[in-house]
Design an enzyme around this catalytic site. Structure first.
Site, PDB file in Angstrom:
ATOM      1  N   ASP A 135       0.933  -0.925   0.032  1.00  0.00           N
ATOM      2  CA  ASP A 135      -0.089   0.068   0.113  1.00  0.00           C
ATOM      3  C   ASP A 135       0.902   1.255  -0.237  1.00  0.00           C
ATOM      4  O   ASP A 135       1.463   1.618   1.103  1.00  0.00           O
ATOM      5  CB  ASP A 135      -0.765   0.044   1.236  1.00  0.00           C
ATOM      6  N   LYS A 198      -6.742   3.309  -3.498  1.00  0.00           N
ATOM      7  CA  LYS A 198      -7.280   3.428  -2.137  1.00  0.00           C
ATOM      8  C   LYS A 198      -7.450   4.780  -1.647  1.00  0.00           C
ATOM      9  O   LYS A 198      -6.641   5.620  -1.899  1.00  0.00           O
ATOM     10  CB  LYS A 198      -5.998   2.464  -1.199  1.00  0.00           C
ATOM     11  N   LYS A 234     -10.200   0.115  -2.719  1.00  0.00           N
ATOM     12  CA  LYS A 234     -10.150  -0.133  -0.989  1.00  0.00           C
ATOM     13  C   LYS A 234     -10.199   1.427  -0.339  1.00  0.00           C
ATOM     14  O   LYS A 234      -9.559   2.174  -0.402  1.00  0.00           O
ATOM     15  CB  LYS A 234      -8.829  -0.681  -0.723  1.00  0.00           C
TER      16      LYS A 234
END
Lengths: 298, 486
Positions: A135, A198, A234
């Site tokens: 991430d 995300k 996400k």
């Protein structure tokens, strides 16, 4: 392909908010509620990203990820745990033999203010320690300056450093200020090689919101219509109730369709959501709510 | 990781409870504050269009009943209402508004049962907006002198109000609230297919202790309406409905001093430019045409898409339509309910046939529709031309025609090239383009980057065959007033 992120589609904020309000009028009951809650649980990236994290804390969270409840039957596991790079190793060890993946934040998380070399090293370290997913954060300062090529190149470089690990690109939408920027950053991240986009680090308020997530889902949809390539989504931070998770799933289902309804394509970045879902599932099975003391906190 | 079998999420039924909604077996006429039997002793059925089952039967008012109602209204006007201080009048209107809010759940359920509209819409739109109208006009009642400075506004007398079946309670509110605020008394006739919420409103009026005769509600068909229009003691006519009937009414009152407002049909252009926020425009197109099954006079029934984005818009529109849930109006997840009546369904189906015969590409949802009741799938006619009948005529159903255009001049010309002029929509990111269009489109209401937005404070009404006079806002007071300087 010629990328010109100044030409990203425009977003009408009022329209986005109205669409979200409409999703939230859906009434999810009975079987469809159970189905949704199980899926949501299976989509969670159980997260600990604190300065005070220790091996002990990470280990306990990993145990929880594999073993959500003693007496609620037929539970799935969560999708992954999400930790800092230096705890990837212990997470991987603890989760050995389970389906739960290890995601690691990287690239000078959460600010992203460092050199590309350090970000690449950070990423490689996590991957070498066994991270299945990375991430990363984008350089919001450069993005807001209009230095889109810089941000693009950085993402592309990290993607390369990821090797087989899937790359989630954190836009930190709470710092991007407008939905037009969110859309532009989504398009940019997708074309630079993101496997997932995300919303947030969880360190900035607001974190994930439904309007922001809808804008990102639309970017994913438009990309899919053009290329047939699926990108994951996400939302992270701020989603703590089962009800809110179901609303996100309604939005996902009615925007991207059944293909995206799995943890391969959608994740919730959350720390307390799992337990609220467990409370709801427990109620469906027993007819009454558990006391919170019956559900382990991690 | 592999993608396992597709996840299909059929939302479980989520029906709104209806046992709390009290519907009497039979309704009489509400005249002079009392329920009175029709002199002709005749009643007619009102059914649930989603099941075709009878809900109740309501009185058929004949000329004699109309005379009773108008006389009651006139008597009360002369003896009570005209003389009442405006701030006292306002209190009654506020009371109606609050009582509607209190009973909103019951009103919403009955509105959906009787008319077929989704409970989501009756609960979130129809009933609250209707109550807001009463609140809004209650506020004006004692401020008329300030609304029209130096002009000394006076009430007219008895208003005969005839309303349509698409927004039964909301249209009753649009009519009654400004009439009462300006000091008039009313005789209102709801449409024959949807009389129940107006009759519930009569119960509310009774519970609010309004002086008998201020609000009279009578039921019946076209003949009843004609008797209202032609009654000599009627001073003002307010009609919302079809253009054909509007023309008949206007002819009937020629040579009289009766004031009139007509809110008639429409065939609105919804215009999407290349630079529009496309995903939100698609949402606006869906709201524009599929809201209330397309039974909306201001529905965005003619879509104009600039050629650069036409394919994208049509592709996305089709995909969005697939997520619309068609079915039981009382299910909280239903997006599109039942067509209001058998006659209306027949008319829509007739137009579907015409469109196909005209050679247009017909696209409908892949969903199935209930076998009982009156239902119609959301429909697109792709590749439509200005000269097609389905483009020229009002269908009043969930049917959208799609035309493409190249330049701004072309779309203005085509949008205006229609006998109607009620509303229009414009979708573009550029503010200057919006102002350019709004000044050139001949339509009473124009929405920019949104559609079907209503507010009691905003006037509503049409150009050309869409009627005249405005309802809502300060302008909505005017049709119920005369001025000493006139």
């Amino acid at each position: 392909m010629n990328y010109n992120f100044r030409n990203s589609p425009v977003i009408d904020q009022v329209g986005i908010e109205e669409r979200v309000a409409r999703f939230n009028t859906r009434s999810i009951k009975k079987q469809s509620k159970l189905q949704g809650l199980h899926l949501a649980l299976n989509m969670i990236d159980l997260t600990t990203l604190e300065g005070k994290d220790t091996e002990g804390k990470v280990k306990q969270m990993c145990t929880k990820a594999m073993h959500l409840s003693n007496d609620i039957k037929d539970l799935p596991s969560v999708a992954a745990v999400c930790v800092y790079p230096n705890y990837v190793k212990i997470a991987k060890q603890t989760l050995k033999g389970s389906k739960v993946k290890v995601a690691s934040v990287a690239t000078a998380f959460p600010s992203g203010n460092s050199t590309l070399e350090i970000k690449i090293t950070d990423t490689k370290f996590a991957v070498e320690n066994g991270a299945d997913e990375i991430d990363m954060v984008i350089s919001r300062g450069e993005f807001l300056k209009g230095n889109y090529n810089f941000v693009f190149d950085e993402i592309a470089a990290i993607k390369q450093a990821c090797g087989k690990a899937r790359l989630k690109v954190i836009l930190e939408t709470g710092e991007l200020s407008t939905l037009d920027n969110v859309r532009r950053a989504s398009d940019l991240a997708i074309s630079a090689g993101a496997d997932f986009i995300k919303t947030s680090t969880g360190k900035i308020q607001p974190a994930a919101t439904m309007p922001v997530t809808l804008v990102m889902l639309e970017a994913i949809k438009d990309h899919y219509l053009k290329t047939n390539i699926m990108i994951g989504m996400k939302p992270a931070g701020g989603i703590s109730t089962a009800k809110s998770a179901l609303q996100y799933l309604v939005m996902l289902y009615e925007t991207l369709g059944p293909k995206w309804m799995s943890n391969e394509w959608f994740r919730f970045g959350a720390s307390s959501l799992a337990n609220d879902i467990l409370l709801q599932l427990g109620k469906e099975q027993k007819g009454v709510y558990y006391s919170k003391d019956y559900i382990s906190i991690d | 990781m592999t993608n396992e079998k597709e996840f299909n999420w059929d939302y479980a039924p989520a029906p709104e409870a209806k046992d709390h909604a009290k519907i009497k077996k039979q309704y009489d006429l509400f005249i002079n504050g009392k329920w009175v039997k029709p002199t002709g002793k005749k009643y007619f059925d009102t059914i649930n269009p989603a099941t075709e089952e009878k809900l109740s039967e309501v009185a058929l008012a004949n000329e004699k009943d109309v005379d009773l109602a108008v006389s009651a209204a006139k008597n009360t006007y002369d003896k009570v209402w005209k003389k009442m201080p405006a701030k006292e009048r306002a209190k009654y209107i506020f009371r109606i508004a609050r009582m509607m809010q209190e009973r909103s759940r019951e009103l919403a359920v009955i509105e959906s049962l009787d008319g077929g509209k989704p409970i989501r819409e009756s609960k979130d739109f129809d009933i609250p907006t209707a109550a807001n109208h009463f609140f809004y006009y209650a506020g004006w009642a004692d401020k008329l002198d300030y609304a029209f400075p130096n002009r000394k506004p006076n009430s007219l007398g008895v208003a005969a109000q005839i309303i349509p079946w698409n927004f039964p309670l909301l249209m009753a509110a649009w009519k009654i609230a400004p009439a009462l605020a300006t000091g008039n008394t009313v005789v209102l006739k709801p449409a024959e297919s949807t009389p129940l919420t107006a009759l519930k409103l009569a119960e509310i009026v009774q519970d609010c202790d309004l002086p008998p005769g201020v609000v009279n509600i009578i039921t019946g068909f076209g003949n009843t309406g004609a008797a209202m229009v032609n009654h000599p003691n009627v001073n003002k006519i307010a009609f919302t409905g079809s253009t054909d009937v509007g023309k008949i009414i206007q002819k009937a009152i020629a040579g009289t001093t009766k004031k009139i407002t007509l809110e008639l049909g429409g065939k609105a252009a919804n215009i999407v430019f290349n630079d529009a926020p496309i995903n939100q425009a698609v949402e606006g197109i869906v709201n524009g045409i599929f809201f209330n099954q397309g039974h909306v006079c201001c529905a965005g029934s003619r879509l104009f898409v600039q050629e650069g984005v036409a394919n994208e818009v049509i592709q996305k529109l089709k995909a969005r339509m697939e997520t619309l849930i068609v079915g039981d109006p009382l299910d909280k997840n239903t997006d599109i309910g039942a067509i209001n009546s058998k006659e209306q369904l027949q008319k829509i189906n007739e137009y579907l046939k015409i469109g196909v015969e005209e050679g247009l590409e017909l696209h409908q949802n892949s969903c199935s529709i209930p076998t009982k009741g009156f239902f119609c799938k959301p429909t697109l006619f792709i590749g439509a031309s200005q000269s097609n009948r389905v483009v020229q005529e009002e269908i009043f159903g969930p049917v959208l025609t799609i035309q493409t255009f190249r330049t701004i001049e072309e779309v203005i010309e085509k949008a205006n090239n229609i006998p109607y002029g009620l509303s229009a929509g414009v979708w573009t990111d550029k503010g200057s383009k919006i102002f350019n269009l709004t000044s050139k489109l001949r339509a009473g209401v124009i929405w920019a980057n949104t559609y079907n937005k209503f507010d009691p404070a905003s006037p509503f009404g049409g150009y050309k065959e869409s009627g005249f006079g405005r309802e809502g806002g300060l302008h909505g007071l005017l049709p119920y007033l005369k001025f000493q300087d006139h």
